[in-house]
Scaffold this active site. Structure first.
Site, PDB file in Angstrom:
ATOM      1  N   LYS A  55      -8.489   3.730   6.469  1.00 52.47           N
ATOM      2  CA  LYS A  55      -8.947   2.410   6.929  1.00 52.47           C
ATOM      3  C   LYS A  55     -10.198   1.996   6.178  1.00 52.47           C
ATOM      4  CE  LYS A  55      -6.184   1.313   8.385  1.00 52.47           C
ATOM      5  NZ  LYS A  55      -4.888   1.766   8.820  1.00 52.47           N
ATOM      6  N   LYS A 114       0.776  -6.441   2.647  1.00 51.21           N
ATOM      7  CA  LYS A 114       1.164  -5.900   3.938  1.00 51.21           C
ATOM      8  C   LYS A 114       2.470  -5.131   3.886  1.00 51.21           C
ATOM      9  CE  LYS A 114       0.708  -5.357   8.342  1.00 51.21           C
ATOM     10  NZ  LYS A 114      -0.245  -4.281   8.669  1.00 51.21           N
ATOM     11  N   GLU A 124      -9.459   1.162   2.452  1.00 55.49           N
ATOM     12  CA  GLU A 124      -8.667  -0.055   2.265  1.00 55.49           C
ATOM     13  C   GLU A 124      -9.491  -1.320   2.373  1.00 55.49           C
ATOM     14  OE1 GLU A 124      -4.351  -0.033   4.109  1.00 55.49           O
ATOM     15  OE2 GLU A 124      -5.832   0.724   5.512  1.00 55.49           O
ATOM     16  N   GLU A 159      -6.409   8.952   8.690  1.00 59.01           N
ATOM     17  CA  GLU A 159      -6.258   7.528   8.997  1.00 59.01           C
ATOM     18  C   GLU A 159      -7.617   6.814   8.970  1.00 59.01           C
ATOM     19  OE1 GLU A 159      -4.001   5.496   9.004  1.00 59.01           O
ATOM     20  OE2 GLU A 159      -4.579   3.834  10.288  1.00 59.01           O
ATOM     21  N   HIS A 199     -13.307  24.977   1.715  1.00 64.03           N
ATOM     22  CA  HIS A 199     -12.569  25.390   0.516  1.00 64.03           C
ATOM     23  C   HIS A 199     -12.723  24.383  -0.619  1.00 64.03           C
ATOM     24  CE1 HIS A 199     -10.797  28.662   2.760  1.00 64.03           C
ATOM     25  NE2 HIS A 199     -10.536  27.809   3.728  1.00 64.03           N
ATOM     26  N   CYS A 255       4.564 -10.294  -1.576  1.00 64.35           N
ATOM     27  CA  CYS A 255       4.964 -11.646  -1.940  1.00 64.35           C
ATOM     28  C   CYS A 255       5.640 -12.312  -0.742  1.00 64.35           C
ATOM     29  CB  CYS A 255       5.926 -11.718  -3.114  1.00 64.35           C
ATOM     30  SG  CYS A 255       5.289 -11.076  -4.649  1.00 64.35           S
ATOM     31  N   ARG A 277       1.140 -11.156   2.995  1.00 67.95           N
ATOM     32  CA  ARG A 277       2.107 -10.413   2.172  1.00 67.95           C
ATOM     33  C   ARG A 277       1.678 -10.340   0.710  1.00 67.95           C
ATOM     34  NH1 ARG A 277       7.241 -10.077   4.970  1.00 67.95           N
ATOM     35  NH2 ARG A 277       8.151  -9.345   3.048  1.00 67.95           N
ATOM     36  N   ASN A 288      10.710 -12.543  -5.001  1.00 63.74           N
ATOM     37  CA  ASN A 288      10.017 -11.368  -4.498  1.00 63.74           C
ATOM     38  C   ASN A 288      10.837 -10.162  -4.946  1.00 63.74           C
ATOM     39  OD1 ASN A 288       8.568  -9.533  -3.055  1.00 63.74           O
ATOM     40  ND2 ASN A 288       9.192 -10.270  -1.035  1.00 63.74           N
ATOM     41  N   GLY A 289      10.201  -9.186  -5.608  1.00 63.50           N
ATOM     42  CA  GLY A 289      10.954  -8.016  -6.070  1.00 63.50           C
ATOM     43  C   GLY A 289      10.640  -7.727  -7.528  1.00 63.50           C
ATOM     44  N   TRP A 293       1.936 -11.209  -4.894  1.00 65.72           N
ATOM     45  CA  TRP A 293       1.250  -9.923  -5.116  1.00 65.72           C
ATOM     46  C   TRP A 293       1.815  -9.419  -6.433  1.00 65.72           C
ATOM     47  CZ3 TRP A 293       2.445  -4.751  -5.805  1.00 65.72           C
ATOM     48  CH2 TRP A 293       1.435  -3.833  -5.527  1.00 65.72           C
TER      49      TRP A 293
HETATM   50  C1  F6R Z   1      -2.479   1.041   5.937  1.00 69.45           C
HETATM   51  C2  F6R Z   1      -1.296   0.282   5.618  1.00 69.45           C
HETATM   52  C3  F6R Z   1      -0.273   0.894   4.717  1.00 69.45           C
HETATM   53  C4  F6R Z   1       1.072   0.927   5.455  1.00 69.45           C
HETATM   54  C5  F6R Z   1       2.175   1.440   4.519  1.00 69.45           C
HETATM   55  C6  F6R Z   1       3.495   1.570   5.247  1.00 69.45           C
HETATM   56  O1  F6R Z   1      -3.365   0.322   6.716  1.00 69.45           O
HETATM   57  O2  F6R Z   1      -1.113  -0.790   6.095  1.00 69.45           O
HETATM   58  O3  F6R Z   1      -0.665   2.163   4.307  1.00 69.45           O
HETATM   59  O4  F6R Z   1       0.927   1.761   6.564  1.00 69.45           O
HETATM   60  O5  F6R Z   1       2.319   0.559   3.438  1.00 69.45           O
HETATM   61  O6  F6R Z   1       3.906   0.351   5.749  1.00 69.45           O
HETATM   62  P1  F6R Z   1       5.056   0.260   6.831  1.00 69.45           P
HETATM   63  O7  F6R Z   1       4.564   0.944   8.059  1.00 69.45           O
HETATM   64  O8  F6R Z   1       5.265  -1.202   7.027  1.00 69.45           O
HETATM   65  O9  F6R Z   1       6.248   0.952   6.263  1.00 69.45           O
END
Ligand code: F6R
Length: 613
Positions: free
Chosen positions: A490, A608, A493, A486, A509, A2, A27, A99-100, A73
């Site tokens: 990616k 984000k 996501e 990772e 396994h 948000c 956000r 927000n929250g 969000w």
């Molecule tokens: C993956 C992604 C999320 C963040 C996670 C932690 O692409 O963006 O998995 O890595 O939410 O976020 P931060 O690093 O901001 O604590």
């Protein structure tokens, strides 16, 4: 998670708010809305993007110089027009963006309903507007400011809020507990936002609110106090980022821009910290705690998502170079299992945003138990960076694409620098070895650039072949096992393809049962000390007709021969290789997602900065 924006000054508030909301859209982007005031209150809001909202705002109806806005969000209540923010009180006089999460909203709602209030939305936020009005209109002699304080005292949960009221047309009220908010100080105008991106265009002077604080903002003044009514003098900070850092600079998406920025962001992260000629590393933010770090019996690293993956890379590197035992924890699990951490322990938290609620909670838990708490953060001024005892900024620049890319490589660079520094201080590596490592680290930006130049086109072609694959498996060993995780994250996501990352040897396994001629298997085969073993794992996949797509060093003929497609990258030390191997995987997921028509920068259901637990 948000975004909140607010404006009070001489400009057309709707324009400032809409522009600000576009900058904050990363956000949260389920819905968006604004409340504008000019003698009357005008609310425009609805499901969908800020661009939808922009079309709805009729500036002919109302030119306002004060207003608040929100991009959502969803946590409570599905994303629809009614649940969008701002939410208004029964009379329509008070508007709130939030927000929250309000945890006791159900009990508060019941009480207010008994007093005759009717609720329009399914959100927890509407409670704030309704309760505030109830208190303000029924408590004799109370000011609006005091009513806000009383309201917030009844609320259990987290909030960053901005409030406007028709009774107070020259003021915006804000408050924070657990959700970031800052004030931007302009010339006869003031800005409010949940991060600096909507503000940077207008001013570089900002004030960060801390938990339990509120502010009363007019166009030429601000008063910050605690919810308990204690007045505060806050430090004014100068923003270092420029507008160009939050624009796409000709790239179709922020994610692609951020992938291509990595030679620079990695360089920025090392600048002034490594000296390849002398073979030294200076980490100013850790100077005062270096003794404790060097003598630490163990280091616990807590993080989420991509930051958790960089923590795993850190675990391998710290243990190999510095010989310090490391445990990596999901921040979200850490605090709920009565963690064995206390005096003499070090907790290192890693977070791009510095606002992730789970990571912040882990930090607070460890701090309360007496541990030394360190941080690796990207966002200067973020809550985590301010609550840690010491730390290192990654200096990667703003990361706007929801999928994290340049933050990962910068975090790994910081972990490498820390590991080498501790290893030197502990005498685990010689000065000569340290110098060689630092010189190799210094060459990484150039190698990343080479990968971007040479691999971008071939990866676009490979992406076309696999655009409609329903599943992917990513395999890696040692330092590149976290990169397999990772790469899979990616792809999931942004393209919504199911993908799993596994340690290559662990495949037999269980996941090997998934392999058939339809299954693309991405093998990260760029760790020399496990090369033979990785080749065996590739053979196992091939024997079951899996399709091998390898990321390998350019001199690795064996892997090339076994692969249907191979992406060749320059060689480096095994423990630096995640900085190189992750780049093709970022590009692969990007191009597959684009081919599938996905919204790369704003993937569904994601936000984000995850500021709720
Ligand atoms: C993956 C992604 C999320 C963040 C996670 C932690 O692409 O963006 O998995 O890595 O939410 O976020 P931060 O690093 O901001 O604590």
């Amino acid at each position: 998670m948000c975004g909140i924006v607010g404006y009070i000054g001489e400009k057309d508030a709707s324009q400032v708010l809409v522009k600000g909301l576009k900058r904050l859209e990363y956000r949260g982007y389920d819905s968006a809305g604004v409340a504008l005031m000019n003698g009357k209150m005008m609310i425009e809001k609805g499901k969908g993007k800020v661009s939808n909202l922009e079309k709805k705002i009729d500036t002919k109806k109302l030119i306002a110089k004060i207003g608040i806005g929100h991009t959502r969000w969803a946590t409570h209540g599905e994303p629809n027009d009614i649940n969008s923010h701002p939410h208004v009180s029964e009379s329509g006089n008070i508007a709130v963006v939030h927000n929250g999460i309000i945890e006791n909203y159900n009990s508060l709602k019941k009480k207010l309903e008994l007093r005759g209030r009717t609720f329009k939305s399914a959100t927890d936020t509407e409670i704030i507007a309704q309760l505030l009005e109830e208190i303000y209109t029924t408590t004799k002699g109370i000011t609006f400011e005091q009513a806000i304080q009383l309201t917030l005292k009844q609320i259990v949960g987290t909030y960053g809020i901005a409030v406007v009221s028709l009774d107070q047309q020259d003021k915006v009220y804000v408050a924070r507990k657990g959700s970031p908010l800052l004030l931007g100080i302009g010339d006869n105008e003031m800005f409010i936002a949940s991060d600096a991106s909507p503000i940077v265009e207008y001013t570089n002077k900002v004030i960060y609110l801390d938990d339990g604080e509120m502010a009363v903002v007019t166009k030429d003044s601000y008063k910050v106090k605690t919810i308990e009514d204690v007045e505060l003098t806050k430090e004014i900070h100068e923003l270092e980022m420029g507008l160009e850092a939050i624009e796409k600079a000709g790239y179709p998406h922020f994610m692609l821009k951020e992938i291509f920025e990595q030679p620079r962001s990695i360089g920025d992260c090392m600048r002034g910290r490594i000296n390849p000629e002398e073979g030294t590393i200076q980490l100013g933010g850790l100077r005062d705690v270096m003794d404790e770090l060097v003598n630490a019996k163990r280091i616990v690293i807590a993080a989420c998502g991509t930051s958790w993956h960089s923590a795993l890379v850190g675990e391998y590197i710290f243990e190999y170079l510095a010989r310090t035992p490391v445990e990596v924890e999901y921040a979200s699990e850490f605090r709920y299992r009565d963690p064995l951490i206390g005096k003499g322990d070090v907790l290192l938290v890693i977070s791009q945003s510095g606002e992730t609620a789970d990571t912040l909670a882990a930090l607070r838990e460890a701090k309360e138990r007496g541990a030394l708490v360190l941080g690796i953060c990207n966002v200067v001024g973020s809550t985590i960076s301010r609550e840690t005892d010491a730390g290192v900024f990654t200096h990667a620049g703003p990361e706007i694409g929801v999928a994290s890319t340049k933050a990962f490589t910068a975090q790994v660079v910081v972990l490498i620098m820390m590991a080498i520094k501790i290893a030197m201080e502990k005498g685990e590596i010689t000065k000569k070895k340290a110098k060689k490592l630092i010189q190799e680290l210094d060459s990484i930006p150039e190698k990343v650039d080479q990968i971007l130049q040479e691999c971008d086109e071939p990866i676009q072609k490979i992406a076309k072949m696999f655009t409609y694959a329903p599943n992917f498996l990513y395999l890696g060993r040692s330092y590149n096992f976290p990169v397999a995780l990772e790469g899979a994250l990616k792809l999931k996501e942004i393209s919504y393809i199911h993908a799993e990352g596994y340690p290559a040897a662990e495949m037999k396994h269980g996941p090997i049962a998934l392999i058939d001629e339809m299954m693309p298997v991405v093998v990260i085969a760029a760790t020399k000390h496990t090369n033979d073993k990785t080749i065996s794992n590739i053979e196992e996949v091939k024997a079951r007709k899996g399709r091998i797509l390898s990321v390998m060093n350019d001199d690795n003929k064996d892997v090339k021969e076994l692969s249907e497609f191979s992406i060749q990258i320059p060689t480096t030390k095994d423990y630096f290789s995640p900085l190189l191997t992750v780049i093709p995987l970022q590009l692969l997921s990007y191009y597959i997602a684009v081919n599938r028509g996905c919204n790369v920068d704003q993937p569904r259901n994601l936000a984000k900065s995850v500021t709720v637990e």
